[in-house]
Each structure stands twice: as C-alpha cells, then as structure tokens.
Design an enzyme around this catalytic site. Sequence first.
Site, PDB file in Angstrom:
ATOM      1  N   GLU A   1      -8.389  -0.823  -3.796  1.00  0.00           N
ATOM      2  CA  GLU A   1      -8.428   0.244  -2.795  1.00  0.00           C
ATOM      3  C   GLU A   1      -9.328   1.349  -3.320  1.00  0.00           C
ATOM      4  O   GLU A   1     -10.507   1.377  -3.023  1.00  0.00           O
ATOM      5  CB  GLU A   1      -7.013   0.750  -2.500  1.00  0.00           C
ATOM      6  CG  GLU A   1      -6.937   1.604  -1.255  1.00  0.00           C
ATOM      7  CD  GLU A   1      -5.500   1.761  -0.765  1.00  0.00           C
ATOM      8  OE1 GLU A   1      -5.303   2.601   0.119  1.00  0.00           O
ATOM      9  OE2 GLU A   1      -4.609   1.054  -1.254  1.00  0.00           O
TER      10      GLU A   1
ATOM     11  N   GLU B   1       2.975   6.546  -6.415  1.00  0.00           N
ATOM     12  CA  GLU B   1       2.720   6.554  -4.978  1.00  0.00           C
ATOM     13  C   GLU B   1       4.017   6.684  -4.201  1.00  0.00           C
ATOM     14  O   GLU B   1       4.115   7.449  -3.238  1.00  0.00           O
ATOM     15  CB  GLU B   1       2.001   5.274  -4.578  1.00  0.00           C
ATOM     16  CG  GLU B   1       1.713   5.156  -3.098  1.00  0.00           C
ATOM     17  CD  GLU B   1       0.970   3.882  -2.749  1.00  0.00           C
ATOM     18  OE1 GLU B   1       0.287   3.861  -1.710  1.00  0.00           O
ATOM     19  OE2 GLU B   1       1.061   2.897  -3.520  1.00  0.00           O
TER      20      GLU B   1
END
Length: 896
Positions: A482, A759
């Site tokens: 990502e 996260e």
Amino acid sequence: MSTAAPTLRVEHHQQPALGVGEDRPRLSWHVETAPTAYRQGTYEVAWRTTAPDGAGQVRTLEDATAVVESDDQVLVPWPGAPLAPRARAEVRVRTRDGGPDDAGWGPWSEPAVVERGLTAAEWTAELVGPGYDEGPVATRRAPLLRRGFEVPGSVVRSARLHLTAHGLVEAELNGRRVGADELVPGWTPYDDRLRVYAYDVTDLVRPGENAVGAWLADGWFRGRYGFEGGTRDLYGTHVGVLAQLEVVTDAGTVVVGSDASWRSAPGPLTRADLYDGETYDARLLPAGWSEPGFDDAAWAPVVVHPLDRTVLAAPDGPPVRCTGELVPVSVTRAAGPDGEDGWLVDLGQNHSGRLRLSVPAAPAGTVVRVRHAEVLQGGTLYTRTLREAAATDEVVLDGAAITWEPRFTVHGFRYAHLTGWPGGTAQDVAAAVVSRVLHSDMARTGWFASSDPALDRLHENVVWSLRSNFVDIPTDCPQRDERLGWTGDIQAFAPTAAFLYDVHGMLADWLRTLSSEQRRFGGTVPVYVPWIPGGRFWRPEQDVAGWGDAATLVPEALHRDSADVGLLERQYASAVAWVDKVSGLAGPGRLWDAGMQLGDWLDPTAPPEDPLRAQTDPHLVATAYLARSARAVADLARALGRDDDAARYATLAAEVAAAYRGRYVDSGDPTHDTQTAHALSVVFGLLPDEDARRRAGERLAELVRAGGNTVGTGFAGTPLVADALSSTGQLDAAYGLLLSHASPSWLAMVDLGATTIWERWDSMLADGTVNPGEMTSFNHYALGSVADWLHRVVAGLAPLEPGYRRLAVAPRPGGGLTRAEARHVTPYGVAEVAWAIEAGGEGDELVVRFRVPVGTTAEVDVPGAAPAVVGHGEHEVRVPARAAQAPVEARTTSVG
C-alpha cells in the site's frame, strides 16, 4: 546579557540550499538570547550574489545591504534582485534593539547560502534510457547508463550536477557516489511535476578524463504499486535519467548532459522493487563502469525519450536519507516463515529502512536472503500482514566478502530473517548487520517527557511512526502493498507532525501534488495523493469527509506552526475548491447526508472484516467536517485579507452547524450518543453555547467511564476526544482515557510491546496473535494524534498566534503525573514548558519553569496562579499543589 547573533534560514530549506526554485526566497531568523528589554526594531540584510559567466569566471551580480525598520523576522521578503538560474547568494542578517534600552546593533549572523536551480530554458540534457531489449518484466535487470567526458584546464572551480529520472536514480562520478539522497526523485505526478535535485560535485570532478554513471530502477514510475497485486507502468513503460553536469574551470565552462552519446547495459540488480525488494548479483557488476577509461564499446546505445521540460521543478522539502542506524538487540537461530533455518534478527524497533550486511567470503553463487516483518507469531516472522509485498532482499556473492545494502527499496520492519549466511555465530551475525533508518531528512523540532515511562514510550512510538511514514510523501504504512499518501491520516496527524519535526517543506511539496490531483478530478480530493488506480473500493471521484479535508486542515496546521502566509496563498484555491464541492453536495439543507463515507474509520468496535462498521453515523462525521472546513477557509481568507470570502465561508460554517444540530443533536436520537459524535460537536464548535458544550463534555465523560476508560473512537474521533473532555472541564476523564491500560487504549498497545502506533486499536490481540483483518498494520500514525494534546495540554505549550509569536503556557497537571515537559523549536527559537510537583516548605508545590523565545510573548495560565503576560527569557511560577488541583478547563488552542 548581550544579544546573540541571529540564526538565519532561507525558506524551509536546509543549508546549503542548492537548486532552489524560488527566485526571491524569503528569509527567517531567530535570536537565541537577548537582554530582557530587547525588542527588534530594525534589521539589516547583507547579501552578495554571484554567478558563473560561462568563460570560467564567477562574476558578482549584487553586493548590497538593506536596512528595514520592522520587528518581522519570519519569512520576510527577499531584499535584492530576483535570483537568476545558477545564481548563488550568501546572505547575512543583524538586528537592532528597538526596546527602551536601545542596545544598538547586534552581531551578524553566519552566512546562509542559497543557489537557484535551472529553469526549463537552461536545460540542454535529454531524458535517456536503456537502448537494449530489457526483456520480460520477471527477468528485467535494472540498467546502468554511463558516459566518459573531458574537463579542460588545470583547476576545477565549481561543479554542479542537476539530476532527476523517470524511475529512481543514483549517480556516480569517477567511481564515487554522488550525494547521500535515496529514492530520487521521489514520487510526484510525473507528467505534471518532476523534481530535480542539485549536487555540489566539485570534489568529485577533476581536470582531464572523467566519467559519469547512473543506476536506474523502476520505482513508482513503472514498478508494481498499489492494491491487490498492484499496477505496473503507472506513469510510463520506460525508465530514464536526466542529468546535466556543469563544470566551471580556469579554461571555461563544460556542460555534460545526458544525451544520445551515452551508453547502457543491464546492471547487477536482477530485481529492484519498492514492495518486493532487491536482488544484487555481485558477479554481474562491471568493474570500474563509472570510472574514466572503462571500455563501453560492447554496451548498447541509449534511447532518447520525449520530456516536457516545463514540468521540471525544484523540491520544497528535503530528500530521503539515512537518518540513523539500528543494531540488533538479539540474534537467534530460528525457522523462517517458510520453515527454512536461519538467523532471526531483532532490531528492537519497528521502523522504515533496510539492512546493510557485511557478508564474509563464500563460494561464488552463494545467496544470502533477508525477509522482513513487523512482528513475530509463534517465534517466527509473521508476513500475512504484508499482503502481496514480498519484502525480500538477496545478495549473490562473487566469492569475495562484501558490504552491501539495497539501493532502490525500503521496508517497514522490526525483525529480519537471514538465510544462506556463510557460517559464523550469533555474535558474528550481530556484528555484521545494521539497519539503516530511511525517511525524509527533516530536522527534529519537538520533544515530550513525563513521569510515566509508559506514556513516554507512547510518545516515542508516535515519533517512530512519523519517521517511518514520512518517506518522501506522508504514507499510511511503510510495510505492506500500500504505502499511499492517505489524506485522512495526515489530516488527523498534521498538528502533531508539525510540532515534532520540521515537516513544512515536505508537506508543502505534497500539497502541490494534492492540488494537482484535485484539479485533475474537478475539485475532488482523492483519498490518497498521488492518485493511482486499483483496489476494489477506491475511485478518484469519491468525495470523502475527513480525507478530502486535508485540503483545508493541513495548510491550516502548517500555518499555525510556521506563520507561512505564502503557503496559504498557494493552497487557497485548493481549499476553496474542496469546500465549494462539498457544500454543493450538501445542498441548501447544509447536511452532507448522502454517498459512501469512511466516517469514524477503524472504530474499535468495527469487526476485522468490516472496518467501515463504526458506532457513529458516517454522515454525522461528514457534516461536521463540512462545518469545520468551511470555518478553516474563513480563517485562511481572513489571514490573506480576503474579507468578503471570510464572511461568506463563516456564514456557511454557521449554517452547516445549525443543520448539524437540528439533525444530530436536538433530535435526541440515541444512535448519535457516541464518543466521536460528542467530540466532534465540542471541538468543531457545532454547539450553540457554553452550556451545551458543558453538557456534551459531561456526557462524553460518562461514556468514557462507562466504557472502563477505554477508547471508543476511530480516525475521526481520536484526534479530538481528549480535547473535547479537557476543554469542557472533564480533565480527569481525559487523563483516565489517556493513562488507561485497558484495551482498547493507547497504553494497551504499549503493554503488548508496541514500538510504533498501530493501524487498529487491536492490531495485536491480547493473546499475542495478530488481528485477522486485512487492514492490520503495526505502523500507522493516525491514532498517535493524541500526542498533540500531550504537547498542548499535559505539558502546556501551544501557539496562540501563527508561528508562536504569541504562545500559551497553560499546563494542566493530572492523572497522577508528577512532572511533564514539552519543547519545540518555533520560528523564533526554542520554547519550553516543564512542570513538576516538588516538595516545598509548607507542602507540595506545582513548579512551572518555562522558556519564551526572543521576539515572542507568552500568556501564562497556571492553575492556582493569576494569569500573566511575559516576554522572552526563562521564567518560573510556583503555586501550592493543592491550589493547582482545582477543576479547570484547558483551552483548545490547536484544534477545532
């Protein structure tokens, strides 16, 4: 005390500032110490501007001084003629005391150096790439390009290399590497803006025979990047270097540009990928390839690729560099994720970087392989969370010992597993391995410490997540497939980032890209910038609250810290375009209540398979952000003197707030009774009066306590929840939330061994296993935005005017802490607040010591003491600890 010499800076550039794009760069300075009565009343700038004349001489263009009656010292106008391309200026400044004692002129600063880069008209070089058939992607080797050249004369007076690429490039001159920058030229929308870096290579060039060479790799330009396997050839199918070397000698000026005369050949990098890593085969390196006299007759010609030179631009921020090294804390024998035996290396800290290996001699063809991961499970690397990023580096030996690190990749990791290592013990491996920490080379500007080691570890985790994710652009994570510039993450984190590091140049550069992509998509700010295609959910035309608001809130945060009005002027059209786009979607009803929204993304109650399933209505979040951004644009307009715009957007903000109250507050709908909903209402100023704010704060505190002092917020609510509590008189609840060790909480992460911010609140579960969700990273900074509250409220240091020209000293002790401190390098110098509970003659005292930079004033608001306004210098306030414990609200100084 005498007045210290000023410390001078040019724009937001490091020194020496080479290859800048500004022709009239602004100047800033700070004076570290001065007499108490000192006030700058006048400043004098002296500058000497020179440029090569093309005939081997350097001629003076200007040698002048200017005296200005002003107390300004931050980003003041350039005093002289605009800098021409290649012009070099050495600048000094001194100040005169305009205070009552009139101490006269102070000493001159050390000179600051600034050199203008090339504009489109000065380029003669061409973009060239390998001219041979590179073959299939799977077996494609990263190319080498070179050229020999002659330098006339007997003395090299100066030499500059201007360098960029399609792909990634590393240059060599006469066998020596140029500079220490990594991942050049970084990631921008290349057809709109391609950064050029300038290097002083005077010491690398010599009279007579020379050679220049370039390593090339795919990078972001044509490498595999993005979701679900990624996309190749994002910007083109080729790679190429653009290099222009300009050498001034006693015999004239020589310009060596990349052109059709260069030669190309496959290099020793048989694999070079940002996600997957590198393979370097030492047997394939042509010895002496970038040195004079190398025979390149067997090399292929190059291909000249078309390039619009008007896209060439100087970077605003610093390049990526190695900013530190980590050595192993342990090396043990262990199986790897595929069961292979090898050495497990623990660096002790999650970070972005890559290993440098000193490998002993072994038979030619020996392969040393390195795999990377953030965490262990079952005693071995846990790689599922990398998704489709192989994160594997390899070196193939040629029979000799080698010291090697990859060139064109970076990994997010704490642990590495080595296989194929030639013999030795754990101690031998530990001595041969070092991790090189890579990120944009920003100066550290902010620090925090307290009496609670767990809280200090939390703050250190925030710092490391910033370092790990400020790798040319502000990314979400550094490890998996990502690593994108998610706008919502940096919107939440920008105030924290601006305190901790000098991020202004880097984020200003990224905001240029945001504006570019926004124009491309008709006012929409994509959820990540730069925009790339791919993924099941993301489309460039999606307007997403909290993410698109980076267009308004990141410039606001940077201006608050730096007082850079020029940045506001440049980004104003982008901020207005976003608010206008969203207000159009909301329509006359002023409620943004349609369309897909991420809302309070990764709310801790969201199941692993559905991070969108938050407690708070996503359209409540969207409408709240519309009001917040409308008010931000009103403030930006006011700072720019656009009074009509300021009034119009203030009216819009008020109308949206009224609509918000009617739908989400006055209705009494219990589904809107969440931590995030109340935090947004309070901090974004959506409630009608102080009584309503007080009631919302009380209810928020009830929710926090009912949840056992655990966090109930995701990306939207987390940056605000502590402020919402402390600013409504619920400081105890804010501390209860901050210092809780119950999961989900910040310190629960610390208790589970986190060295960066996760996260998810539960990226690692209580039993030590990894959350099964696809969105599971151990290195995101968004939830670390609470550090902004630590700086402003716990320690009590905050700006009251942009650039800290007026600052707050307003600590709010609590939570059982016995001390806390924060320090920040403001544009005016170091500001610092440190408080402690100390034993006094008649009981414990709260002692607050603080430092106010020269050129600023501080409003002092210490619980139990009378408010005061003080000037620069070091100060102290003492009050009985009992008096300081009375309930008091904390002012909201940096959010909302």
